[in-house]
Enzyme design. Structure first.
Site, PDB file in Angstrom:
ATOM      1  N   GLY B  11       0.822  -1.216   0.000  1.00 52.81           N
ATOM      2  CA  GLY B  11       0.000   0.000   0.000  1.00 52.81           C
ATOM      3  C   GLY B  11       0.850   1.257   0.000  1.00 52.81           C
ATOM      4  O   GLY B  11       1.896   1.298   0.635  1.00 52.81           O
ATOM      5  N   ASN B 113       5.061  -6.355   4.943  1.00 53.13           N
ATOM      6  CA  ASN B 113       5.254  -7.779   5.213  1.00 53.13           C
ATOM      7  C   ASN B 113       5.518  -8.606   3.963  1.00 53.13           C
ATOM      8  O   ASN B 113       6.485  -9.359   3.892  1.00 53.13           O
ATOM      9  CB  ASN B 113       3.997  -8.343   5.879  1.00 53.13           C
ATOM     10  N   THR B 142       5.119   0.993   5.907  1.00 53.78           N
ATOM     11  CA  THR B 142       3.699   0.696   6.094  1.00 53.78           C
ATOM     12  C   THR B 142       3.092   1.701   7.052  1.00 53.78           C
ATOM     13  O   THR B 142       3.662   1.998   8.096  1.00 53.78           O
ATOM     14  CB  THR B 142       3.429  -0.721   6.633  1.00 53.78           C
ATOM     15  N   ASP B 144       0.586   1.110   8.680  1.00 52.51           N
ATOM     16  CA  ASP B 144       0.016   0.325   9.780  1.00 52.51           C
ATOM     17  C   ASP B 144       0.979   0.154  10.959  1.00 52.51           C
ATOM     18  O   ASP B 144       0.563  -0.208  12.045  1.00 52.51           O
ATOM     19  CB  ASP B 144      -0.405  -1.058   9.275  1.00 52.51           C
ATOM     20  N   MET B 188      -7.720   3.367   9.547  1.00 51.83           N
ATOM     21  CA  MET B 188      -7.221   2.123   8.950  1.00 51.83           C
ATOM     22  C   MET B 188      -6.526   1.234   9.976  1.00 51.83           C
ATOM     23  O   MET B 188      -5.972   1.719  10.963  1.00 51.83           O
ATOM     24  CB  MET B 188      -6.247   2.439   7.816  1.00 51.83           C
ATOM     25  N   GLY B 189      -6.494  -0.050   9.704  1.00 52.51           N
ATOM     26  CA  GLY B 189      -5.860  -1.022  10.579  1.00 52.51           C
ATOM     27  C   GLY B 189      -6.783  -2.210  10.790  1.00 52.51           C
ATOM     28  O   GLY B 189      -7.721  -2.125  11.568  1.00 52.51           O
ATOM     29  N   GLU B 245     -10.692   0.208  11.946  1.00 56.20           N
ATOM     30  CA  GLU B 245     -11.379  -0.534  10.888  1.00 56.20           C
ATOM     31  C   GLU B 245     -11.622  -1.987  11.319  1.00 56.20           C
ATOM     32  O   GLU B 245     -12.690  -2.543  11.100  1.00 56.20           O
ATOM     33  CB  GLU B 245     -10.412  -0.482   9.690  1.00 56.20           C
ATOM     34  N   GLN B 300      -5.677   9.223   4.704  1.00 56.26           N
ATOM     35  CA  GLN B 300      -4.731   9.054   5.803  1.00 56.26           C
ATOM     36  C   GLN B 300      -3.395   8.486   5.348  1.00 56.26           C
ATOM     37  O   GLN B 300      -2.404   8.629   6.033  1.00 56.26           O
ATOM     38  CB  GLN B 300      -5.322   8.193   6.931  1.00 56.26           C
TER      39      GLN B 300
END
Lengths: 407, 407
Positions: B11, B113, B142, B144, B188-189, B245, B300
């Site tokens: 992403g 990952n 990332t 995340d 997000m997450g 999320e 975001q």
């Protein structure tokens, strides 16, 4: 004592506090105002006598600067429309009583259509009852840019800059994969498409920007939309679509209402989706490619960290203009921006009778929209471009922008 | 010829291009690299030999600066996982053939990952077949923040700064009316709550920030959530909620999947809503007050106009570190940030075996979340605060940030 009262009303914007700053600056600079008050929550707060002393809360340059970069309405807002005084003038009597009690001679109200209705009624009431020492002025504010009597509205330029920047970033984001995908972005605007048009500004530096733009003024056809998207998908992988919240079919029915009326959850409750969400489902069903919908939601009206310098400066000037008019004894007017030219961009600040402004809507003219109804014209670009010009120097503290709290 | 190839995967983020910039800077500075290539669309583009010459596309300081402020992956991305070479090594043979053809000795892959899995497999393949003159390095990326082996990940700090700023602006926006209202913001997450936790940074300057914060790590109970919201509504008008999320119930079922499974539209198609949207409907039904849900969506991860200076600098340094390691003959490592302290914030750049990183997830530890599971602890704040520190000086043109196009 000659005191001034300022208040805010309607939906928040990134620029409305700059108008308050302008009022404060102009009042400070004159020798006609003793104390500057702010009413909390607009005309509602006036009726409830919830006042803050702005002469104390915003004493100098530093606070004014932070006030200008504070989003939303620092004095709070309301959505109250005053009653028709011909039927019931008790609210007006009460307002005048409160003004007298606090020795308020000048009242500035910043807001949109409904707020200008308040200014109109209150000024007319004062005129009718020969209350000649109370001066009521309006200052325009709305991200929707739908007020008549002004070339554009404070708050719009900053929202437009956020939208232009966000579309340019989204375009980059959506471009990274080499698979067919549609991204539908919903922009605020129930009846006027100005903000959605601002997505086209993502093309300012040569990027493609949104592939398709649908404002809420022309009738929206789901069939034409699907045809447009399919054609674009033949030419490119990523199709980025800007649509107005308020797109309607040829019968004037909102696309959102129309399509989802039968959707219910486990409990029998119906879902209310936005127009982008509805079109997302249609694209998934009819075209079958990867599709995503995005709502710019409240962010587009409160992202003051990326405010337009032009917008903030003009908002301040309109606050100053409204205040100056009141101090000059004028009443029942709205401060307004008149565009003298776009090359170079030049404006002058003036004031128009608020009765010509209230309860009206400025829609996007036909020649600002292309014939196919799926993009804007060069005329629209000319109109929009100067409004997002320049960046405000935001003061950060601990990684986030500083804000001022007035109550 | 000793050429270098760099590519991006997974992403997009606001900071991944700074990593490419770091690679280019380090390669330029050394005398070991003849030409710097970029593969378009990650390992997919490597296999399809879609290369751009970065030595030409990014010749100097000016382009590097614009590259660093360009969001998303300027070289494009992919979501391709290489096959297990023990079962089928044809992809690996092909990659090595292409590397040989273009005289590529150094390969840097920036991603999350899955991308680290590619680095791991490719480095292991080279080792097994004694291909000692090809050096494969990973660079973390990332939003995340869920990669192990590094204190935090490039892209996270900028997303966190966007989230913190946006929550502070939303708080102001939601505060303007004096009526009871709940605003639920989805961050997000799917499996790690780091980004949602960043909403707490809206409190950095004394503001209340989100009233409630639900990460996806603890089991989510709709009953407790409703109790929490009701309690807050007794104390204040506006309740701002941050939720991941990926919030799940005690059985590990996503709240979004669970509640809406029966929702169908007129055509019998089911609706897939986000977790905020689902909770919005529950609040409307069970509490009955005004309620709104907001998804921060792609903004975001691509709002580079408000990138964290710390994040962009670290991303660049990690690109430099990955490149330096490759030039030193290292392979199969991921560049990593080690935090030496938070007061003052200090880091050092190092590299860890990529096999320890790939296919793992770093979740939020228990002591970073409060006991009630509806907020974060001081430990989380300590961890997060330095990561959003500082602002990048964005170069604007015609009112929007400038971006660099590499293909």
């Amino acid at each position: 004592m000659r005191n001034l009262l300022v208040a805010q009303s309607g939906g928040p914007t990134s620029a409305i506090n700059a108008t308050i700053a302008g009022v404060i600056m102009e009042a400070h600079a004159s020798d006609q105002v003793d104390t500057i008050y702010g009413a909390v929550n607009g005309i509602k707060g006036v009726l409830e006598e919830r006042f803050v002393n702005l002469s104390e809360k915003v004493p100098g340059e530093d606070e004014l600067e932070i006030l200008c970069q504070t989003p939303a309405a620092a004095l709070g807002s309301c959505r109250v429309k005053l009653k028709n005084p011909a039927e019931d003038d008790s609210q007006f009597q009460e307002i005048i009583r409160i003004f007298r009690k606090h020795e308020i001679m000048y009242f500035i109200y910043a807001g949109g259509n409904d707020s200008m209705d308040t200014v109109d009624k209150l000024a007319a009431y004062c005129k009718e009852y020969k209350i000649e020492d109370i001066h009521v002025m309006g200052a325009p504010k709305t991200i929707d840019n739908d007020l008549v009597g002004t070339d554009h509205c404070p708050g719009f330029g900053s929202a437009a800059k956020y939208i232009a920047t966000t579309f340019s970033e989204l375009e980059r984001d959506c471009h990274v994969y080499d698979t067919k995908a549609v991204t539908i972005v919903e922009v605020m605007g129930r009846n006027a498409g100005w903000l959605t048009a601002a997505s086209a500004l993502a093309r300012n530096n040569g990027a493609a920007g949104p592939s398709l733009i649908y404002l809420c003024e022309p009738a929206f056809s789901v069939e034409s939309f699907l045809d447009d998207v399919k054609k674009k998908l033949e030419q490119q992988d990523s199709v980025l679509v800007a649509i107005s919240e308020g797109i309607k079919d040829k019968n004037g029915v909102y696309i959102s209402e129309q399509v989802q009326s039968g959707a219910v959850d486990n409990f029998g409750h119906s879902y209310i989706a936005g127009s982008a969400r509805v079109l997302e489902d249609i694209v998934r069903r009819e075209i079958g490619c990867k599709v995503r919908s995005i709502e710019l939601n409240l962010m587009q009206r409160c992202a003051s960290h990326i405010a337009s310098k032009t917008d903030i400066q003009e908002s301040k000037m309109l606050g100053m203009t409204a205040c100056r008019c009141a101090l000059q004894g004028k009443s029942g007017l709205m401060a307004s921006v008149e565009r003298l030219g776009s090359h170079p961009y030049q404006v002058r600040y003036t004031a128009v009778p608020v009765c010509e402004v209230s309860n009206q809507e400025k829609k996007v003219p036909d020649d600002y929209i292309n014939e196919a109804g799926n993009d804007v014209t060069e005329k629209m670009m000319e109109y929009l471009k100067p409004l997002i010009h320049g960046e405000t120097e935001i003061i950060y503290e601990n990684g986030i922008p500083k804000h001022l709290y007035l109550y």
